[in-house]
Enzyme design. Structure first.
Site, PDB file in Angstrom:
ATOM      1  N   ARG A 229       7.882 -27.791  26.033  1.00  0.00           N
ATOM      2  CA  ARG A 229       7.734 -27.954  25.123  1.00  0.00           C
ATOM      3  C   ARG A 229       6.790 -29.141  24.721  1.00  0.00           C
ATOM      4  O   ARG A 229       7.133 -30.106  25.771  1.00  0.00           O
ATOM      5  CB  ARG A 229       8.645 -28.443  23.333  1.00  0.00           C
ATOM      6  CG  ARG A 229       9.204 -27.185  23.209  1.00  0.00           C
ATOM      7  CD  ARG A 229       8.424 -26.187  22.928  1.00  0.00           C
ATOM      8  NE  ARG A 229       9.152 -24.787  22.195  1.00  0.00           N
ATOM      9  CZ  ARG A 229       8.876 -24.256  22.781  1.00  0.00           C
ATOM     10  NH1 ARG A 229       8.141 -23.224  24.189  1.00  0.00           N
ATOM     11  NH2 ARG A 229       9.505 -22.960  22.466  1.00  0.00           N
ATOM     12  N   HIS A 277      -0.096 -21.572  25.878  1.00  0.00           N
ATOM     13  CA  HIS A 277       1.339 -21.442  25.937  1.00  0.00           C
ATOM     14  C   HIS A 277       1.359 -19.341  26.515  1.00  0.00           C
ATOM     15  O   HIS A 277       1.998 -18.995  25.891  1.00  0.00           O
ATOM     16  CB  HIS A 277       1.531 -21.330  24.297  1.00  0.00           C
ATOM     17  CG  HIS A 277       3.002 -21.299  24.604  1.00  0.00           C
ATOM     18  ND1 HIS A 277       3.956 -22.009  23.837  1.00  0.00           N
ATOM     19  CD2 HIS A 277       3.995 -20.417  24.776  1.00  0.00           C
ATOM     20  CE1 HIS A 277       4.732 -21.622  23.328  1.00  0.00           C
ATOM     21  NE2 HIS A 277       5.278 -21.302  24.396  1.00  0.00           N
TER      22      HIS A 277
HETATM   23  P1  NAP Z   1      18.279 -23.096  28.642  1.00  0.00           P
HETATM   24  O1  NAP Z   1      19.153 -21.833  29.192  1.00  0.00           O
HETATM   25  O2  NAP Z   1      19.409 -23.520  27.486  1.00  0.00           O
HETATM   26  O3  NAP Z   1      18.372 -24.382  29.174  1.00  0.00           O
HETATM   27  C1  NAP Z   1      18.133 -26.110  29.079  1.00  0.00           C
HETATM   28  C2  NAP Z   1      18.363 -26.665  30.775  1.00  0.00           C
HETATM   29  O4  NAP Z   1      18.266 -27.942  30.239  1.00  0.00           O
HETATM   30  C3  NAP Z   1      19.517 -26.945  30.810  1.00  0.00           C
HETATM   31  O5  NAP Z   1      20.255 -26.679  32.031  1.00  0.00           O
HETATM   32  C4  NAP Z   1      20.416 -28.211  30.300  1.00  0.00           C
HETATM   33  O6  NAP Z   1      21.414 -28.928  30.486  1.00  0.00           O
HETATM   34  C5  NAP Z   1      19.210 -29.152  30.059  1.00  0.00           C
HETATM   35  N1  NAP Z   1      19.221 -29.583  29.257  1.00  0.00           N
HETATM   36  C6  NAP Z   1      18.797 -30.215  28.240  1.00  0.00           C
HETATM   37  N2  NAP Z   1      19.436 -30.887  26.951  1.00  0.00           N
HETATM   38  C7  NAP Z   1      19.168 -31.463  28.454  1.00  0.00           C
HETATM   39  C8  NAP Z   1      19.519 -33.440  28.479  1.00  0.00           C
HETATM   40  N3  NAP Z   1      19.405 -34.351  27.075  1.00  0.00           N
HETATM   41  N4  NAP Z   1      19.434 -33.878  29.634  1.00  0.00           N
HETATM   42  C9  NAP Z   1      19.373 -32.990  30.598  1.00  0.00           C
HETATM   43  N5  NAP Z   1      19.071 -31.642  30.871  1.00  0.00           N
HETATM   44  C10 NAP Z   1      19.501 -31.464  29.510  1.00  0.00           C
HETATM   45  O7  NAP Z   1      17.359 -22.695  28.436  1.00  0.00           O
HETATM   46  P2  NAP Z   1      16.545 -22.285  28.911  1.00  0.00           P
HETATM   47  O8  NAP Z   1      16.238 -20.391  28.415  1.00  0.00           O
HETATM   48  O9  NAP Z   1      16.173 -22.128  30.722  1.00  0.00           O
HETATM   49  O10 NAP Z   1      14.922 -22.424  28.300  1.00  0.00           O
HETATM   50  C11 NAP Z   1      14.166 -23.984  28.194  1.00  0.00           C
HETATM   51  C12 NAP Z   1      13.373 -24.045  27.354  1.00  0.00           C
HETATM   52  O11 NAP Z   1      12.074 -23.571  28.189  1.00  0.00           O
HETATM   53  C13 NAP Z   1      13.185 -23.716  25.891  1.00  0.00           C
HETATM   54  O12 NAP Z   1      14.301 -24.025  25.285  1.00  0.00           O
HETATM   55  C14 NAP Z   1      11.619 -23.459  25.621  1.00  0.00           C
HETATM   56  O13 NAP Z   1      11.627 -24.951  25.329  1.00  0.00           O
HETATM   57  C15 NAP Z   1      11.238 -23.648  27.300  1.00  0.00           C
HETATM   58  N6  NAP Z   1      10.321 -21.934  27.201  1.00  0.00           N
HETATM   59  C16 NAP Z   1       8.505 -21.645  27.491  1.00  0.00           C
HETATM   60  C17 NAP Z   1       8.668 -21.086  28.089  1.00  0.00           C
HETATM   61  C18 NAP Z   1       6.446 -20.710  27.385  1.00  0.00           C
HETATM   62  O14 NAP Z   1       6.065 -19.463  27.758  1.00  0.00           O
HETATM   63  N7  NAP Z   1       6.130 -21.745  27.485  1.00  0.00           N
HETATM   64  C19 NAP Z   1       8.771 -19.354  27.622  1.00  0.00           C
HETATM   65  C20 NAP Z   1      10.352 -19.689  27.347  1.00  0.00           C
HETATM   66  C21 NAP Z   1      10.963 -20.927  27.449  1.00  0.00           C
HETATM   67  P3  NAP Z   1      22.816 -27.293  30.985  1.00  0.00           P
HETATM   68  O15 NAP Z   1      22.293 -26.566  31.872  1.00  0.00           O
HETATM   69  O16 NAP Z   1      23.648 -28.836  31.284  1.00  0.00           O
HETATM   70  O17 NAP Z   1      23.506 -27.459  29.033  1.00  0.00           O
END
Ligand code: NAP
Length: 314
Positions: A229, A277
């Protein structure tokens, strides 16, 4: 007879109809109605909704919701807009989305590793100049976030021969990947990354995570990919780091304001690649199939998939 499922989105009518069709095809046993199609009585009776960045007022008009399922993987906006009043939220977890994101991370890592921005610039100057080849094994790719998307990206990068390190809130074990946590872990990741890939959700803890101080601890000339984001990065600090050469190039797929305003500095910046995006578009069929599977399990057992932790913000 269960009450109909509400489909609540801010899509235009045409896009909403196409999505509704995909959802109906994936679960023909259910009656799915768009918010605008619900009668007042149905609005009171509905106990479950499928949502895609819904208008919070529409969600508030469905008082019986016991949970909602988002069609998107990123639920930052939903969490922010619904706040404490939100029913339990389930987000999309789709292996196909993880595959597509991992593919994008590898593609744009190659773009930077093979110096494509520099060759493009040289072409504009009709400059025939060979740059040093960097072998993947000489480069470390740092991943901020090792969740559904970050883990898939880490594995794909490792198979391509890069050194991979990743940072998350809780400790992880991923074969062949150095995993780090906490402030020290973040510091270590920033110091060793030749390319830093951002895949953390936007929360109170990650807003403005990448700023001048953090850029200063990175290797001089490291590159950045943001697929998470926009607000995880302080935009002005990034421009300054690009200007000084501290960061050599940034591939940005996400922005604080989308679409990116036409007068944004990013558009014309020679050291920035702007993407609209698109790093991991949601597949309608795959997403509808996964939502349908989760609904069937719920109907049969009453069990919900993992829900968003509103306190944590993701
Ligand atoms: P997810 O499975 O919830 O994983 C988030 C990761 O970030 C986890 O490893 C989490 O740690 C870590 N994290 C969160 N807060 C943190 C902090 N304060 N300090 C350290 N690590 C932290 O999410 P995801 O499915 O991988 O997706 C991630 C993001 O990608 C989404 O939230 C969205 O913003 C973005 N996204 C972008 C697109 C695009 O097209 N550009 C598409 C889809 C998603 P833990 O494992 O310990 O919980």
């Amino acid at each position: 007879m269960p009450s109909p499922i509400a489909f609540v989105s801010r899509m235009n009518a045409q896009t909403e109809a196409v999505w509704k069709q995909a959802l109906c095809a994936a679960m023909p046993e259910e009656e799915i109605l768009c918010f605008s199609e619900l009668s007042a009585e149905q609005k009171r009776a509905v106990d479950f909704a499928i949502v895609a960045n819904p208008d919070p007022a529409d969600i508030a008009a469905l008082p019986g919701l016991s949970w909602i399922h988002s069609l998107w993987a990123g639920v930052e906006r939903l969490v922010l807009e619904l706040g404490d009043k939100a029913p339990p939220i389930v987000r999309l977890k789709d292996p196909e989305l993880s595959r597509v994101m991992a593919e994008a991370v590898l593609a744009w890592t190659y773009y930077l590793q093979r110096d494509m921005p520099a060759y493009r610039e040289n072409q504009q100057k009709a400059l025939w100049q060979e740059l040093d080849y960097r072998h993947p094994s000489e480069m470390t790719i740092g991943l901020l976030g090792l969740g559904a998307l970050g883990t898939a990206a880490a594995e794909r990068l490792r198979h391509a021969g890069f050194n991979v390190a990743g940072w998350s809130r809780s400790a992880k074990a991923i074969d062949g990947v150095e995993t780090l946590t906490g402030d020290d872990g973040l510091q270590g990741l920033l110091e060793k990354s030749d390319i830093l890939v951002c895949l953390v959700p936007l929360t109170d803890a990650t807003r403005g995570l990448l700023n001048t101080d953090r850029f200063a601890t990175m290797k001089k000339g490291a590159a950045l990919i943001n697929f998470a984001r926009g607000a995880v990065i302080v935009a002005d600090d990034l421009i300054a780091a690009l200007q000084s050469g501290q960061i050599s190039h940034a591939v940005l797929d996400v922005f604080e304001q989308e679409p990116l305003p036409v007068d944004s500095t990013f558009w014309q910046h020679p050291k920035v690649t702007v993407l609209p995006h698109i790093s991991a578009p949601t597949s309608r069929e795959s997403s509808a199939r996964i939502v349908a599977g989760n609904i069937r399990t719920w109907r049969k057992t009453g069990a919900l998939p993992e829900t968003i932790d509103m306190e944590r913000g993701y």
